[in-house]
Design a protein around this motif. Structure first.
Motif, PDB file in Angstrom:
ATOM      1  N   ARG A  18       0.855  -1.190   0.000  1.00 36.21           N
ATOM      2  CA  ARG A  18       0.000   0.000   0.000  1.00 36.21           C
ATOM      3  C   ARG A  18       0.888   1.237   0.000  1.00 36.21           C
ATOM      4  O   ARG A  18       1.734   1.403   0.879  1.00 36.21           O
ATOM      5  N   ARG A  32       5.875   9.926  -1.980  1.00 39.79           N
ATOM      6  CA  ARG A  32       5.168   8.685  -1.695  1.00 39.79           C
ATOM      7  C   ARG A  32       6.175   7.680  -1.136  1.00 39.79           C
ATOM      8  O   ARG A  32       7.347   7.689  -1.521  1.00 39.79           O
ATOM      9  N   THR A  69       1.226   5.327  -8.917  1.00 37.12           N
ATOM     10  CA  THR A  69       0.112   5.674  -8.033  1.00 37.12           C
ATOM     11  C   THR A  69      -0.130   7.178  -7.951  1.00 37.12           C
ATOM     12  O   THR A  69      -1.077   7.613  -7.305  1.00 37.12           O
ATOM     13  N   SER A  70       0.701   7.961  -8.628  1.00 37.37           N
ATOM     14  CA  SER A  70       0.472   9.409  -8.673  1.00 37.37           C
ATOM     15  C   SER A  70      -0.412   9.815  -9.850  1.00 37.37           C
ATOM     16  O   SER A  70      -0.835  10.973  -9.938  1.00 37.37           O
ATOM     17  N   LYS A  72      -3.479  10.620 -12.062  1.00 32.93           N
ATOM     18  CA  LYS A  72      -4.807  11.122 -11.697  1.00 32.93           C
ATOM     19  C   LYS A  72      -5.867  10.763 -12.735  1.00 32.93           C
ATOM     20  O   LYS A  72      -6.959  11.328 -12.743  1.00 32.93           O
ATOM     21  N   THR A  96      -3.770   1.796 -13.570  1.00 30.35           N
ATOM     22  CA  THR A  96      -4.525   2.401 -12.478  1.00 30.35           C
ATOM     23  C   THR A  96      -5.785   1.577 -12.177  1.00 30.35           C
ATOM     24  O   THR A  96      -6.332   0.941 -13.075  1.00 30.35           O
ATOM     25  N   PRO A  97      -6.205   1.542 -10.906  1.00 32.74           N
ATOM     26  CA  PRO A  97      -5.656   2.300  -9.789  1.00 32.74           C
ATOM     27  C   PRO A  97      -4.469   1.650  -9.093  1.00 32.74           C
ATOM     28  O   PRO A  97      -3.747   2.315  -8.369  1.00 32.74           O
ATOM     29  N   GLY A  98      -4.237   0.321  -9.324  1.00 31.82           N
ATOM     30  CA  GLY A  98      -3.141  -0.283  -8.573  1.00 31.82           C
ATOM     31  C   GLY A  98      -2.749  -1.677  -9.014  1.00 31.82           C
ATOM     32  O   GLY A  98      -2.274  -2.467  -8.191  1.00 31.82           O
ATOM     33  N   VAL A 276      -2.963   3.937  -1.160  1.00 29.63           N
ATOM     34  CA  VAL A 276      -3.298   3.390  -2.477  1.00 29.63           C
ATOM     35  C   VAL A 276      -2.820   1.942  -2.525  1.00 29.63           C
ATOM     36  O   VAL A 276      -1.617   1.680  -2.611  1.00 29.63           O
ATOM     37  N   VAL A 278      -1.824  -1.680  -3.939  1.00 34.10           N
ATOM     38  CA  VAL A 278      -1.320  -2.183  -5.219  1.00 34.10           C
ATOM     39  C   VAL A 278      -1.353  -3.704  -5.189  1.00 34.10           C
ATOM     40  O   VAL A 278      -1.221  -4.323  -4.127  1.00 34.10           O
TER      41      VAL A 278
END
Length: 330
Positions: A18, A32, A69-70, A72, A96-98, A276, A278
């Motif tokens: 995460r 991050r 994970t940055s 958008k 995305t998202p992970g 976030v 993963v």
């Protein structure tokens, strides 16, 4: 340490797999941090990579997770190296998202020779070539790709060069990999992989404060004096703090991402944002591969058939798919 009221795991820990975004407003930096456990162990374990290759790919995975994970928007970040060394290709594909998948290609003979000679640093394994960052926002958007030469002894330095040349954002990257060996309840040896990392970027409101020392000019006239630009005081302080991080702290589950950030930035105050998660998840499928095979000619189908079937193995997740050639012949 401030938080946005997100609950960060048991006892306030982000835990494994995460990503923890954060901001230190007193230094104008954002970043991050992550510790990877079961996810990276599964990816490396299914391929049984030699130890130097596994470490290199683990670093690339940690780097990609921190950057991916940055994003958008809904899309992909693909980090890829291509060089003339024993490990001629690394590919890490983040959706995305992970969701993440990764693969390393290497030459057995050249790798064995490099290992025998003790030439196992990232620069020695990758050789000369390029590091590419590709952002894919879908079929209706144009891909963006940034490419830099693999200059530097480590993957960290190569990534920092990319941000300096392509994004003009002062960036500091720290990556670490740990190979753990213990024993299970029956006393048998048990092996697992961990990785961790932190990326910190200087993003002040005044863009001129982001000015970094100029890169050497290869075509500068003889006798030309290079202009010197000192780092902004806030960025210099942030770099000094992050440089104190030990590799073990990045992978030790007893430290945790929040505890690490507190140790680094408690005097300046760090704000942490929602985690976030993963996951090790490949995008391959029987349906997708079937569509590819439908585009094959009859001759290509015959050439691909062995023992009465077509066998396709995904290089990323090692899943094997078997097809009846009759599905693709008229």
């Amino acid at each position: 340490m401030q938080t946005d009221k997100e609950t960060h795991g048991e006892q306030g820990f982000a835990g494994d797999d995460r990503v923890l975004p954060f901001e230190v407003s007193g230094l104008d930096v954002r970043g991050r941090a992550v510790q990877l456990g079961p996810m990276i162990d599964a990816i490396l374990g299914r391929h049984a990579y030699p130890e130097p290759v596994a470490r290199l790919l683990a670093e690339a995975i940690a780097l990609t997770v921190l950057l991916g994970t940055s994003l958008k928007f809904e899309g992909k970040l693909i980090v890829q190296t291509k060089g003339d060394g024993p490990v001629d290709l690394l590919v890490v594909d983040f959706s995305t998202p992970g969701n993440l998948r990764a693969y390393a290609r290497f030459d057995d003979g050249r790798l064995a020779g490099a290992m025998a000679a003790g030439l196992t640093s990232p620069a020695e394994l990758l050789g000369r070539g390029v590091l590419a960052f590709t952002i894919d926002q879908g079929e209706y958007m144009q891909r963006y790709q940034g490419i830099v030469e693999m200059n530097g002894d480590t993957l960290e330095e190569m990534a920092e060069t990319y941000f300096r040349q392509s994004e003009q954002i002062p960036t500091l990257v720290r990556l670490a990999v740990a190979e753990l060996i213990d024993r299970d309840e029956d006393g048998k040896p048990r092996h697992s992989w961990r990785a961790g990392g932190i990326v910190v970027q200087f993003l002040p409101h005044a863009p001129e404060r982001m000015r970094q020392p100029d890169l050497p000019g290869g075509d500068a006239p003889e006798g030309h004096e290079q202009a010197v630009h000192d780092d902004d005081d806030s960025w210099a302080e942030a770099k000094a703090l992050v440089s104190t991080v030990d590799s073990g702290e990045l992978t030790d589950p007893e430290v945790g991402a929040e505890r690490l950030l507190y140790r680094l930035f408690h005097e300046r105050g760090a704000t942490i944002y929602p985690l976030v998660p993963v996951a090790d998840k490949c995008s391959c499928s029987r349906e997708r591969l079937g569509e590819v095979l439908k585009g094959f000619s009859a001759e290509e189908i015959r050439d691909s058939t062995e023992d009465g079937e077509i066998t396709v193995q995904c290089e990323f997740c090692s899943t094997t798919y078997r097809f009846d050639p009759a599905e693709f012949t008229g």
